[in-house]
Design an enzyme around this catalytic site. Structure first.
Site, PDB file in Angstrom:
ATOM      1  N   GLU A 149    -102.928  11.791  78.054  1.00  0.00           N
ATOM      2  CA  GLU A 149    -101.795  12.674  77.731  1.00  0.00           C
ATOM      3  C   GLU A 149    -102.254  14.127  77.715  1.00  0.00           C
ATOM      4  O   GLU A 149    -101.547  15.025  78.189  1.00  0.00           O
ATOM      5  CB  GLU A 149    -101.198  12.316  76.361  1.00  0.00           C
ATOM      6  CG  GLU A 149    -100.569  10.929  76.283  1.00  0.00           C
ATOM      7  CD  GLU A 149     -99.211  10.836  76.953  1.00  0.00           C
ATOM      8  OE1 GLU A 149     -99.002  11.480  77.999  1.00  0.00           O
ATOM      9  OE2 GLU A 149     -98.356  10.093  76.431  1.00  0.00           O
ATOM     10  N   THR A 203     -93.244  17.425  79.754  1.00  0.00           N
ATOM     11  CA  THR A 203     -93.614  17.231  78.336  1.00  0.00           C
ATOM     12  C   THR A 203     -94.165  18.520  77.745  1.00  0.00           C
ATOM     13  O   THR A 203     -93.839  18.898  76.611  1.00  0.00           O
ATOM     14  CB  THR A 203     -94.625  16.078  78.186  1.00  0.00           C
ATOM     15  OG1 THR A 203     -94.047  14.901  78.759  1.00  0.00           O
ATOM     16  CG2 THR A 203     -94.949  15.804  76.728  1.00  0.00           C
TER      17      THR A 203
HETATM   18  N1  HSE Z   1     -94.028  12.852  70.920  1.00  0.00           N
HETATM   19  C1  HSE Z   1     -94.073  13.405  72.229  1.00  0.00           C
HETATM   20  C2  HSE Z   1     -93.090  14.553  72.321  1.00  0.00           C
HETATM   21  C3  HSE Z   1     -93.722  12.357  73.238  1.00  0.00           C
HETATM   22  O1  HSE Z   1     -91.945  14.384  71.889  1.00  0.00           O
HETATM   23  O2  HSE Z   1     -93.450  15.623  72.821  1.00  0.00           O
HETATM   24  C4  HSE Z   1     -93.652  12.905  74.630  1.00  0.00           C
HETATM   25  O3  HSE Z   1     -94.182  12.020  75.519  1.00  0.00           O
END
Ligand code: HSE
Length: 304
Positions: free
Chosen positions: A132, A184
């Site tokens: 990530e 993201t």
């Molecule tokens: N918790 C993360 C966000 C998940 O909301 O940015 C994104 O993949």
């Protein structure tokens, strides 16, 4: 390293689930990524991708969530071997269904297999979260943990994860046809650095109720706890007609509805997910959207 070739499956996931930003995640049934892993003598990680939007996913290992995880694992092994990854994307990327997280989870489990021993849970989560970090600029572990372990997960400090079996309830995820570069990362940049006490208290209340609902296997309380005052208001603008879509879901009988992970997809839970999904698609209006009907899954990443 003795194993030469194998295949791993990792399920899709929904992170946050409303009140649990970067903490809650749930694995999904019937949607996931496969990675065929082959040990080769030429050092390095080489990647091929097929399936959903394969052309748009980087094949350079350091820019790919699975590749970044495998790079980190090979560094750790300190071996002069290489790995070929054939990634079959069953999860649309950039939609909010944990696509990068699933590939990262699959690569972390594959790396364990190549190493020939099981990492402690926190180490495994930390390894997967590096995927990530490579693609989203943040090593959040909610999606990767749900993909790794299945069920409903709560991420604590230091990648300490609590896992529970999920209540069974219909989920619908509606993915609008809107694309953002580095979605993201962008969705995280929309968030404020601090939150107000009132919003924090409301989120703590709903997050606690959600954890209680999971413990009590109460799907209705689970759905009704999907309320978020901290994140959703700041991300709503990246989703066309978000408020109308949410209203349509609730009016069609959903117990709860919120942004799926970092969006732009919106998910809802209820007894009649197909009808709820149809109402949501209509509320998206001119923006085309795609429906995924699914359920939570208690199964995580596995060799197949
Ligand atoms: N918790 C993360 C966000 C998940 O909301 O940015 C994104 O993949």
């Amino acid at each position: 390293m003795t194993i030469k070739q194998f295949r791993v499956y990792a399920p899709a996931s929904i992170a946050n689930l409303g009140p649990g930003f970067d903490v809650f995640g749930v694995a999904l049934d019937g949607l996931g990524d496969y990675i065929k892993v082959k040990r080769v003598s030429e050092p390095g990680v080489r990647i091929q991708i097929k399936g959903f939007e394969a052309d748009h996913i980087p094949v350079l290992a350091q820019q790919n969530s699975a590749g970044a995880v495998m790079n980190a694992a090979l560094d750790r092994i300190g071996d002069s071997v290489g790995v070929e990854l054939e990634i079959e994307k069953g999860i649309p990327p950039g939609a909010g269904m944990g696509s990068s997280g699933a590939s990262a989870a699959a690569a972390a489990v594959a790396a364990q297999k190549l190493m020939g021993f099981e990492l402690p849970q926190r180490e495994l989560v930390k390894l997967a979260a590096q995927g990530e970090a490579a693609v989203a600029g943040s090593a959040h572990a909610d999606n990767v943990s749900a993909s790794l372990f299945g069920g409903f997960i709560l991420v604590g400090d230091g990648y300490d994860v609590v896992r529970m079996e999920t209540p069974d309830i219909g989920f619908v995820v509606v993915v609008p046809d809107v694309k953002y570069e580095n979605k993201t990362k962008m969705a995280r940049e929309l968030l404020p650095k601090t939150v107000g006490l009132k919003d924090a208290v409301r989120n703590i209340g709903f997050a606690s109720r959600m954890a209680a609902a999971v413990a009590m296997k109460d799907p209705i309380l689970f759905g009704k706890s999907m309320c978020d005052s901290m994140i959703e208001p700041h991300r709503a603008g990246m989703i066309p007609n978000f408020h109308l879509v949410k209203l349509a879901a609730l009016q069609a009988g959903a117990y709860g509805c919120s942004i799926s992970g970092g969006g732009p997809s919106v998910f809802a839970v209820g007894e009649n997910p197909a009808e709820i999904g149809k109402a949501m698609v209509e509320a998206f209006g001119d923006t085309k959207s795609k429906i995924y009907l699914t359920r939570p899954s208690n199964l995580g990443t596995r060799l197949v």
